[in-house]
Scaffold this motif. Structure first.
Motif, mmCIF file in Angstrom:
data_model
loop_
_atom_site.group_PDB
_atom_site.id
_atom_site.type_symbol
_atom_site.label_atom_id
_atom_site.label_comp_id
_atom_site.label_asym_id
_atom_site.label_seq_id
_atom_site.Cartn_x
_atom_site.Cartn_y
_atom_site.Cartn_z
ATOM 1 N N GLN A 201 0.838 -1.192 0.000
ATOM 2 C CA GLN A 201 0.000 0.000 0.000
ATOM 3 C C GLN A 201 0.881 1.252 0.000
ATOM 4 O O GLN A 201 1.788 1.385 0.820
ATOM 5 C CB GLN A 201 -0.963 0.007 1.198
ATOM 6 N N VAL A 235 -5.059 5.758 -1.793
ATOM 7 C CA VAL A 235 -4.324 4.515 -1.621
ATOM 8 C C VAL A 235 -4.059 3.866 -2.976
ATOM 9 O O VAL A 235 -4.983 3.701 -3.784
ATOM 10 C CB VAL A 235 -5.091 3.529 -0.717
ATOM 11 N N LEU A 237 -2.386 0.341 -4.570
ATOM 12 C CA LEU A 237 -1.945 -1.009 -4.233
ATOM 13 C C LEU A 237 -1.021 -1.511 -5.337
ATOM 14 O O LEU A 237 -1.438 -1.679 -6.485
ATOM 15 C CB LEU A 237 -3.146 -1.944 -4.077
#
Length: 284
Positions: A201, A235, A237
């Protein structure tokens, strides 16, 4: 995804290959959408036992820069000094002078030996009791730091916990201008796991390229094309497993999909956090 242990490193990272798949920066728009660097070989630097974890050398500077966060970490020479200390003591304990003394006396002696060592990292690499010394002497201080022989995974452990990583290979994509793509080596049934992949993350701000003239956002780094994100979230990923970053997009007739893992190793608690909470976690 390969970790580092300064006493057990068994892998070399060699230089990657550079190949733009015959696309030219002056004439092919797709050439800027993928990285030409690929195929970093991981080479065994010594004999690797079955079930042994792979470790690559991050360099001493990596740990020195993070000492306030991680604390002091023993390096290879510290484990070598620890092994020499254990060998000397074990030989002494076999001498006639010690032969008839109890383990309690030997334990007290060993505790004093460790306490007298001035170098903190060598003390950290040594076992703390005579009972542990006997085990550590048999496997070495570095291996002992990872629970000794228990650090070598058995076939039973792999059957219960591991995923196959040998389904895929990478070559030039069949999609024009897409660069490289990922292909399967054999038939895979519908609903089967193609490949697991952990994600790291990251804050979306790390991907921004700022205009050096006025500080405004001008673009995003190439790494963005290898990550998952939502336009309303900060965020990002980033998958960091072998090959999965090279799986291309097909919005019409896809043959693969992404699912949250049901494995016990998956951090399901992350799903109940907000974006800020996820970004504060220390690992993926």
């Amino acid at each position: 995804q390969i970790n580092c242990h300064m006493g057990l490193n068994n892998v070399w990272h060699k230089l990657p290959k550079y190949d733009s798949i015959n696309l030219h920066r002056r004439s092919d728009p797709g050439v800027g959408a993928f990285t030409p660097w690929h195929d970093i070989p991981n080479v065994a630097k010594r004999r690797i036992q079955a079930g042994e974890e792979l470790f690559v050398n991050y360099g001493e500077h990596w740990f020195k820069r993070r000492e306030k966060l991680l604390g002091p970490i023993p390096f290879s020479e510290d484990y070598e000094s620890a092994d020499a200390t254990m060998e000397d003591c074990m030989q002494s304990y076999q001498h006639a002078t010690w032969k008839h003394l109890s383990d309690e006396v030997r334990n007290e002696s060993w505790i004093n030996v460790v306490a007298d060592i001035k170098h903190e990292k060598i003390r950290m690499a040594l076992p703390k009791s005579y009972k542990d010394l006997k085990e550590a002497h048999g496997v070495g201080s570095a291996r002992y730091s990872l629970y000794g022989k228990n650090s070598l995974r058995t076939q039973k452990w792999f059957d219960e916990n591991a995923f196959c990583m040998d389904n895929l290979y990478m070559q030039a994509s069949k999609i024009p201008q897409a660069g490289r793509g990922v292909f399967v080596k054999h038939f895979i049934a519908t609903g089967s796991i193609i490949s697991p992949f952990p994600v790291l993350q990251l804050n979306k701000d790390l991907f921004v390229i700022h205009d050096t003239n006025n500080g405004s956002t001008s673009n995003y780094q190439l790494l963005t094309n290898y990550a998952f994100a939502h336009p309303d979230s900060n965020v990002v990923l980033l998958p960091y497993n072998a090959l999965v970053n090279g799986i291309n997009h097909d919005g019409v007739n896809p043959n693969a999909e992404i699912r949250w893992s049901e494995s016990n190793l998956n951090r399901k608690d992350y799903l109940g956090m907000n974006g800020e909470g996820v970004l504060k976690q220390g690992f993926g």
